[in-house]
Design a protein around this motif. Structure first.
Motif, PDB file in Angstrom:
ATOM      1  N   HIS A  96      -8.404  -5.677   8.896  1.00 31.82           N
ATOM      2  CA  HIS A  96      -7.761  -4.401   8.556  1.00 31.82           C
ATOM      3  C   HIS A  96      -8.836  -3.379   8.204  1.00 31.82           C
ATOM      4  O   HIS A  96      -9.721  -3.652   7.382  1.00 31.82           O
ATOM      5  CB  HIS A  96      -6.810  -4.582   7.367  1.00 31.82           C
ATOM      6  CG  HIS A  96      -5.853  -3.447   7.210  1.00 31.82           C
ATOM      7  ND1 HIS A  96      -6.249  -2.191   6.784  1.00 31.82           N
ATOM      8  CD2 HIS A  96      -4.505  -3.364   7.427  1.00 31.82           C
ATOM      9  CE1 HIS A  96      -5.192  -1.394   6.738  1.00 31.82           C
ATOM     10  NE2 HIS A  96      -4.127  -2.073   7.129  1.00 31.82           N
TER      11      HIS A  96
ATOM     12  N   TYR B  45       0.998   3.048   3.716  1.00 33.11           N
ATOM     13  CA  TYR B  45       1.659   2.418   4.858  1.00 33.11           C
ATOM     14  C   TYR B  45       1.980   3.505   5.898  1.00 33.11           C
ATOM     15  O   TYR B  45       2.586   4.531   5.583  1.00 33.11           O
ATOM     16  CB  TYR B  45       2.950   1.749   4.376  1.00 33.11           C
ATOM     17  CG  TYR B  45       3.617   0.821   5.367  1.00 33.11           C
ATOM     18  CD1 TYR B  45       3.519  -0.554   5.230  1.00 33.11           C
ATOM     19  CD2 TYR B  45       4.361   1.316   6.440  1.00 33.11           C
ATOM     20  CE1 TYR B  45       4.140  -1.419   6.120  1.00 33.11           C
ATOM     21  CE2 TYR B  45       4.967   0.474   7.345  1.00 33.11           C
ATOM     22  CZ  TYR B  45       4.862  -0.898   7.175  1.00 33.11           C
ATOM     23  OH  TYR B  45       5.471  -1.747   8.057  1.00 33.11           O
ATOM     24  N   ASP B  46       1.539   3.270   7.154  1.00 32.79           N
ATOM     25  CA  ASP B  46       1.749   4.301   8.173  1.00 32.79           C
ATOM     26  C   ASP B  46       2.089   3.665   9.514  1.00 32.79           C
ATOM     27  O   ASP B  46       2.323   2.459   9.615  1.00 32.79           O
ATOM     28  CB  ASP B  46       0.519   5.209   8.294  1.00 32.79           C
ATOM     29  CG  ASP B  46      -0.753   4.437   8.620  1.00 32.79           C
ATOM     30  OD1 ASP B  46      -0.663   3.364   9.253  1.00 32.79           O
ATOM     31  OD2 ASP B  46      -1.842   4.897   8.244  1.00 32.79           O
TER      32      ASP B  46
ATOM     33  N   HIS C  63       8.077  -6.148   7.714  1.00 32.48           N
ATOM     34  CA  HIS C  63       7.584  -4.772   7.622  1.00 32.48           C
ATOM     35  C   HIS C  63       8.603  -3.964   6.820  1.00 32.48           C
ATOM     36  O   HIS C  63       9.751  -3.812   7.222  1.00 32.48           O
ATOM     37  CB  HIS C  63       7.391  -4.170   9.013  1.00 32.48           C
ATOM     38  CG  HIS C  63       6.252  -4.778   9.763  1.00 32.48           C
ATOM     39  ND1 HIS C  63       4.938  -4.566   9.417  1.00 32.48           N
ATOM     40  CD2 HIS C  63       6.227  -5.612  10.842  1.00 32.48           C
ATOM     41  CE1 HIS C  63       4.152  -5.228  10.249  1.00 32.48           C
ATOM     42  NE2 HIS C  63       4.912  -5.868  11.113  1.00 32.48           N
TER      43      HIS C  63
ATOM     44  N   THR D 142       0.241   0.489  10.707  1.00 36.62           N
ATOM     45  CA  THR D 142       0.270  -0.736   9.911  1.00 36.62           C
ATOM     46  C   THR D 142       0.693  -1.944  10.737  1.00 36.62           C
ATOM     47  O   THR D 142       0.112  -3.030  10.622  1.00 36.62           O
ATOM     48  CB  THR D 142       1.201  -0.562   8.695  1.00 36.62           C
ATOM     49  OG1 THR D 142       0.689   0.479   7.868  1.00 36.62           O
ATOM     50  CG2 THR D 142       1.270  -1.849   7.882  1.00 36.62           C
ATOM     51  N   LYS D 143       1.685  -1.788  11.592  1.00 35.73           N
ATOM     52  CA  LYS D 143       2.141  -2.927  12.400  1.00 35.73           C
ATOM     53  C   LYS D 143       1.025  -3.434  13.305  1.00 35.73           C
ATOM     54  O   LYS D 143       0.822  -4.644  13.445  1.00 35.73           O
ATOM     55  CB  LYS D 143       3.366  -2.539  13.228  1.00 35.73           C
ATOM     56  CG  LYS D 143       4.645  -2.436  12.413  1.00 35.73           C
ATOM     57  CD  LYS D 143       5.859  -2.231  13.315  1.00 35.73           C
ATOM     58  CE  LYS D 143       7.136  -2.185  12.490  1.00 35.73           C
ATOM     59  NZ  LYS D 143       8.350  -2.023  13.352  1.00 35.73           N
TER      60      LYS D 143
ATOM     61  N   SER E  12       0.813  -1.207   0.000  1.00 30.64           N
ATOM     62  CA  SER E  12       0.000   0.000   0.000  1.00 30.64           C
ATOM     63  C   SER E  12       0.848   1.258   0.000  1.00 30.64           C
ATOM     64  O   SER E  12       1.860   1.339   0.709  1.00 30.64           O
ATOM     65  CB  SER E  12      -0.905   0.008   1.241  1.00 30.64           C
ATOM     66  OG  SER E  12      -1.578   1.237   1.367  1.00 30.64           O
TER      67      SER E  12
ATOM     68  N   HIS F 137      -2.187  -3.148  12.786  1.00 32.17           N
ATOM     69  CA  HIS F 137      -3.197  -3.787  11.950  1.00 32.17           C
ATOM     70  C   HIS F 137      -2.759  -5.189  11.532  1.00 32.17           C
ATOM     71  O   HIS F 137      -3.572  -6.125  11.508  1.00 32.17           O
ATOM     72  CB  HIS F 137      -3.477  -2.940  10.712  1.00 32.17           C
ATOM     73  CG  HIS F 137      -4.103  -1.607  11.010  1.00 32.17           C
ATOM     74  ND1 HIS F 137      -4.999  -1.415  12.026  1.00 32.17           N
ATOM     75  CD2 HIS F 137      -3.948  -0.389  10.403  1.00 32.17           C
ATOM     76  CE1 HIS F 137      -5.378  -0.148  12.046  1.00 32.17           C
ATOM     77  NE2 HIS F 137      -4.760   0.488  11.074  1.00 32.17           N
ATOM     78  N   THR F 138      -1.480  -5.353  11.199  1.00 28.78           N
ATOM     79  CA  THR F 138      -1.014  -6.674  10.766  1.00 28.78           C
ATOM     80  C   THR F 138      -1.005  -7.671  11.922  1.00 28.78           C
ATOM     81  O   THR F 138      -1.214  -8.870  11.707  1.00 28.78           O
ATOM     82  CB  THR F 138       0.387  -6.594  10.122  1.00 28.78           C
ATOM     83  OG1 THR F 138       1.309  -5.991  11.039  1.00 28.78           O
ATOM     84  CG2 THR F 138       0.344  -5.778   8.838  1.00 28.78           C
TER      85      THR F 138
END
Length: 645
Positions: free
Chosen positions: A173, A12-13, A39, A16-17, A9, A19-20
């Motif tokens: 997500h 990516y912000d 990551h 993100t970590k 994406s 969310h994953t």
């Protein structure tokens, strides 16, 4: 066997970590032995892996990174599944200068890709779904095995490209929408999905035998779908012209090789054993190959009309297997277990066999096994289903045994209303695409006929003039049907729809992996499949005997009662067949088909649905009640699934 997921994406912000992590949490059941993350903010990439350790127990951590010393440092890989014959391939790759970070089978995909480019998939043998990132080309390649044994889903939207082994991982997500598709709901009510369709709009299943090549284009992504394999039958009259003995020996040899490969693991391997030829053949061959007792797991139902455990026991005793029988009662197949099966399958099901198999996988894991060899695929490849024989009898002028077809229906009357239609019907789209309407879809067309009057006006307005049967027919590749024998057409149409959407979903991977159990269907080895596709129809079905060539190939390991026995559909007893089951489904009706649930979801007209349920409770027509059982299973699950996922 594992779970994989990820995203690529431009957005990516810092979140993100987190969310994953949530995405990985939803896949814990697929990989409880460990989890790994890549990551890569610079590329906007995250790759997720939850591990079930089967091979290379102490050195299989993923994502797998390429190496500088063999020129693969630009590659990253996550794999769900197994690649067979990997030791030989690793040896060949080493002679080409490739080095390995792990002892697992998964890493060969990365090296084969570097060597062969996108043709690397032709060198892979097994059950797999994987994601491979090529940083140098700014491409992501996701691949699914030839039959769709392992699941893989994807979504392309404004926020990027997402993929996962299960839909629930993507829904974890916030950038993946969860809009339910009314067309998909209708398909699930009639049991048959269009290939690639899921219950959610803009979330797609990667089709079996396909890959996606995803390329970065600024802040957008270009997606190319490419088919690399299909179940291609020869033109009618161009099947392998061999003697019966040669066909029999070829099948025997191919199955021995497939089973031998699937017995390889760094943990013990067991077998599922029903009363059917397929699982009995596998356990007979497995016992001969490993020359030691095989652990065999059997389901037993509390209804003698549906129970095959006694035949399975005869087989187990014949080969000296260590048999473990799980006896299931009516109450086991409904309630919370029904809801769990819906959650893990991520779709509805017409019969509680999927619940039974989920309970079996739970039992197998408690006993200490992570891997089982199963018999799925034999019926698809060798003409085993009664519906296939029905079309052979009806539509092959050279065979033309309609009387035999009627006799077959009488012997299988217990399945009328489910897998066998009680009357012949047709649809113009199938007549156009195949030249006839296959018998396998006719029961589901009859289900659709009974579902339509139950739908709310609002839901029908959302559907418009959508014709689900036509959508299924037109999804089939005409080039794989034209000029083929009637039996080949029927088998192909089933393989492209029901095998992946039903047999390998809520009858296979999804309910096995609900309890971290890897299932290995030996008949679906593509070497076995490509051999089977070339066998003439009259060798697959001979004098009305389905899977004749398999019977003959396995004759030396089968008890006589099984060798001579007609195919009997493996399914759980429907709800109406027993007062306890009826009581259990009534509890689910009360919970999930309440006035509040009906109003919230807007699928059904409450008055018409209530009347249908009341008629069902008063009826003693087995075929019609079986069909009502199917509709109720689907209706309950459609309401439940939106809250469970």
């Amino acid at each position: 066997m594992c779970g994989i997921a990820g995203l690529w994406s431009p957005h990516y912000d810092d979140q993100t970590k987190a969310h994953t992590e949530k995405m990985a949490d939803t896949l814990y059941h697929r990989g409880p032995d460990g989890r790994g993350f890549l990551h890569d903010p610079e590329n906007g990439l995250a790759m997720i892996h939850t591990r079930l350790s089967i091979i290379g127990l102490n050195s299989g951590t993923q994502p797998i990174h390429g190496r500088e010393d063999d020129g693969t440092a630009h590659l990253k890989l996550t794999v769900n599944g197994e690649f067979y014959d990997y030791k030989r391939i690793r040896g060949l790759l080493r002679t080409d200068g490739y080095w390995f970070n792990t002892r697992s089978d998964s890493e060969i995909a990365m090296k084969l890709y570097d060597k062969h480019g996108l043709d690397f998939v032709h060198h892979l043998r097994g059950e797999f779904a994987f994601a491979l990132f090529d940083e140098a080309k700014q491409q992501l390649i996701i691949v699914r095995d030839r039959f769709g044994i392992r699941p893989l889903y994807y979504h392309k939207g404004d926020k990027g490209f997402f993929w996962a082994s299960e839909i629930k991982a993507m829904l974890a997500h916030p950038d993946v929408p969860r809009n339910v598709c009314p067309k998909a709901q209708l398909h699930q009510m009639m049991q048959v999905m269009v290939p690639g369709m899921t219950l959610f709009e803009d979330i797609h299943a990667l089709k079996p035998g396909h890959m996606l090549i995803v390329s970065r284009k600024g802040d957008d992504f270009e997606v190319e779908e490419r088919r690399y394999w299909d179940a291609e039958f020869p033109l009618d009259g161009q099947h392998d012209d061999l003697s019966d003995e040669e066909h029999i020996e070829n099948v025997r040899r191919a199955l021995v090789e497939s089973i031998t490969l699937r017995l390889e693991a760094d943990v013990p391997v067991a077998c599922y054993l029903s009363g059917g030829i397929d699982s009995c053949s596998i356990i007979g061959m497995a016992a001969a190959i490993q020359q030691s007792p095989v652990k065999a797991f059997t389901i037993s139902f509390d209804d003698d009309r549906y129970d095959e455990a006694h035949i399975a026991t005869e087989m187990a005793e014949m080969v000296g297997a260590d048999q473990d029988i799980l006896k299931l009662k009516a109450t086991d197949l409904y309630g919370e277990n029904f809801e769990k099966a819906v959650y893990y399958s991520e779709r509805t099901f017409y019969n509680t066999l999927g619940v039974a198999k989920m309970l079996m996988s739970e039992h197998v894991r408690k006993v200490g096994y992570k891997v089982v060899i199963t018999g799925e695929g034999s019926d698809e490849l060798f003409g085993g289903y009664a519906q296939f024989k029905a079309d052979y009898f009806l539509h092959d002028p050279a065979y033309a045994q309609t009387a035999a077809g009627e006799d077959m229906k009488k012997r299988n009357a217990i399945f009328s209303g489910s897998v066998l239609a009680e009357k012949q019907i047709s649809h113009p789209a199938f007549e156009e695409v195949m030249g006839f309407t296959p018998s396998w879809i006719q029961p589901w067309m009859l289900v659709l006929e009974r579902v339509k009057p139950l739908l709310s006006d609002e839901f029908k307005a959302r559907l418009g003039d959508y014709d689900p049967v036509a959508a299924i027919a037109y999804s089939l590749d005409r080039s794989m049907l034209d000029g083929r024998h009637v039996l080949d057409k029927v088998q192909y149409s089933w393989i492209k729809t029901m095998l992946e959407g039903q047999i390998l979903n809520w009858g296979g991977d999804r309910v096995d992996m609900a309890n971290s159990l890897e299932s290995r269907p030996a008949f679906l080895d593509h070497h076995v499949a490509e051999l089977a596709l070339r066998i003439p129809p009259h060798v697959r079905i001979r004098d009305g005997i389905e899977k004749w060539v398999v019977r003959e190939a396995m004759k030396h390991v089968l008890p006589e009662v099984l060798y001579k026995r007609e195919k009997f559909a493996f399914m759980a007893p429907p709800a109406h067949t027993d007062a306890e089951k009826t009581a259990e489904i009534n509890k689910l009706i009360e919970k999930w088909l309440s006035s509040e649930e009906i109003a919230e979801h807007g699928i059904f007209d409450e008055a018409k649905l209530r009347q249908s349920i009341e008629d069902y409770r008063k009826s003693d027509d087995h075929a019609q009640n079986t069909r009502k059982d199917i509709i109720l299973n689907h209706a309950i699950a459609l309401h439940a699934i939106d809250e469970l996922l």
